[in-house]
Design an enzyme around this catalytic site. Structure first.
Site, PDB file in Angstrom:
ATOM      1  N   ILE A 114       0.874  -1.166   0.000  1.00 18.58           N
ATOM      2  CA  ILE A 114       0.000   0.000   0.000  1.00 18.58           C
ATOM      3  C   ILE A 114       0.917   1.224   0.000  1.00 18.58           C
ATOM      4  O   ILE A 114       1.486   1.570   1.033  1.00 18.58           O
ATOM      5  CB  ILE A 114      -0.932  -0.001   1.232  1.00 18.58           C
ATOM      6  N   ASP A 115       1.084   1.842  -1.165  1.00 21.95           N
ATOM      7  CA  ASP A 115       2.006   2.972  -1.297  1.00 21.95           C
ATOM      8  C   ASP A 115       1.397   4.210  -0.661  1.00 21.95           C
ATOM      9  O   ASP A 115       0.280   4.589  -0.972  1.00 21.95           O
ATOM     10  CB  ASP A 115       2.309   3.217  -2.773  1.00 21.95           C
ATOM     11  N   HIS A 116       2.111   4.826   0.234  1.00 23.39           N
ATOM     12  CA  HIS A 116       1.724   5.984   1.045  1.00 23.39           C
ATOM     13  C   HIS A 116       0.677   5.607   2.084  1.00 23.39           C
ATOM     14  O   HIS A 116       0.815   5.965   3.235  1.00 23.39           O
ATOM     15  CB  HIS A 116       1.289   7.178   0.208  1.00 23.39           C
ATOM     16  N   GLY A 117      -0.385   4.940   1.701  1.00 25.42           N
ATOM     17  CA  GLY A 117      -1.283   4.303   2.654  1.00 25.42           C
ATOM     18  C   GLY A 117      -2.381   5.132   3.257  1.00 25.42           C
ATOM     19  O   GLY A 117      -3.462   4.630   3.488  1.00 25.42           O
ATOM     20  N   MET A 118      -2.150   6.371   3.570  1.00 20.50           N
ATOM     21  CA  MET A 118      -3.125   7.158   4.322  1.00 20.50           C
ATOM     22  C   MET A 118      -4.516   7.076   3.686  1.00 20.50           C
ATOM     23  O   MET A 118      -4.673   7.241   2.485  1.00 20.50           O
ATOM     24  CB  MET A 118      -2.668   8.618   4.389  1.00 20.50           C
TER      25      MET A 118
END
Length: 180
Positions: free
Chosen positions: A80-84
């Protein structure tokens, strides 16, 4: 668990050109932390230790900004890239080698308790930032979902879907790409 951390760190290095070392991937990426917590919460959830699984899940959410229901099934090598802002619902199923960007929702659209209410994401799928994949649908192996798409219907394997509501714009069949 240490083997898991190393493997997931290597996965991040493969998928994110910004990752500079295995150390940074293992200790500073929220995706790995969220998945690590989820593995623990999922095991407890399966043993019907619901309160404890929720405590762990909510702690991960506060730390990473990624909310994964303890009942969600997640395969290997999810990044999950960056995720926020990512939300993954209870009956969601995610296959292996999936890449997901920030703000993605794998959500439900209602339905009875206990029924399949969330999407199934097959292997090797890429989901763009802000995409909303809703309901008991399937995103086929190797599919790509465009950023900010709202997906309400199944997406065939090796296809690209974009828009709100999403529509398939490319379909790969036997090595050829067809524009729909």
């Amino acid at each position: 668990m240490f083997k898991f951390l190393i493997e997931e760190g290597k996965n991040i290095l493969e998928k994110d050109p910004a990752a500079k070392s295995l150390f940074t991937a293992m200790f500073f990426y929220p995706s790995l932390k969220a998945i690590f917590y989820h593995k623990i919460a999922y095991k407890l959830y399966k043993k019907k230790r619901f309160v404890l699984s929720w405590i762990i899940s909510q702690r991960a959410r506060r730390i990473t900004g990624i909310e994964i229901h303890p009942g969600a099934k997640i395969g290997e090598k999810l990044f999950i890239d960056h995720g926020m802002g990512v939300v993954i619902g209870e009956t969601a199923e995610i296959g292996n080698n999936v890449l997901m960007y920030h703000g993605v929702t794998l959500g439900g659209i209602g339905g009875e308790k206990g029924s399949k209410r969330h999407p199934t994401i097959e292997d090797d799928v890429i989901i763009g930032a802000g995409a909303k994949i809703l309901g008991p649908i399937t995103i086929g192996k190797g599919a790509k979902i465009g950023a900010n798409s709202v997906v309400l219907e199944d997406v065939p394997p090796y296809s690209t879907a974009v828009g709100a509501p999403a529509r398939v714009i490319r379909k790969r069949n036997y090595g050829y790409i067809y524009v729909v």
